[in-house]
Design a protein around this motif. Structure first.
Motif, short mmCIF file in Angstrom:
data_model
loop_
_atom_site.label_atom_id
_atom_site.label_comp_id
_atom_site.label_asym_id
_atom_site.label_seq_id
_atom_site.Cartn_x
_atom_site.Cartn_y
_atom_site.Cartn_z
N THR A 20 114.43 38.62 -12.61
CA THR A 20 115.33 37.73 -11.88
C THR A 20 116.45 37.23 -12.78
OG1 THR A 20 113.48 37.06 -10.47
CG2 THR A 20 115.44 35.66 -10.44
N HIS A 24 120.48 36.73 -12.48
CA HIS A 24 120.92 35.33 -12.48
C HIS A 24 120.68 34.72 -13.85
CE1 HIS A 24 121.17 35.63 -8.12
NE2 HIS A 24 119.97 36.16 -8.15
N GLY A 27 119.98 30.93 -14.57
CA GLY A 27 118.87 30.27 -13.87
C GLY A 27 118.07 29.39 -14.81
#
Length: 75
Positions: A20, A24, A27
């Motif tokens: 992830t 991103h 994040g």
């Protein structure tokens, strides 16, 4: 991801988080989760580095500061 961390499935959580983060990279909550998973896997230097990548405002929180102190004791 939090379900994996809460169930102590840290290796699985780390894999999900890292995939992830590729999409991103900013994040910050994911970076905190990554640090927690790394610490639980005995990878303290990497966990500390992950926490140090957080912006100052996120690093100032009590949870992050406590984890940093624990990791510094291990490094």
């Amino acid at each position: 991801v939090s379900g994996h961390l809460n169930a102590n499935r840290n290796q699985e959580a780390l894999g999900l988080i890292e995939r992830t983060l590729e999409a991103h990279p900013q994040g910050h909550r994911l970076q905190l989760g990554r640090a927690i998973a790394l610490a639980r896997l005995g990878r303290a230097p990497e966990a500390r580095h992950a926490l140090m990548q957080l912006p100052d405002r996120d690093r100032a929180g009590g949870k992050v500061q406590g984890l940093l102190r624990e990791l510094e004791a291990l490094c």
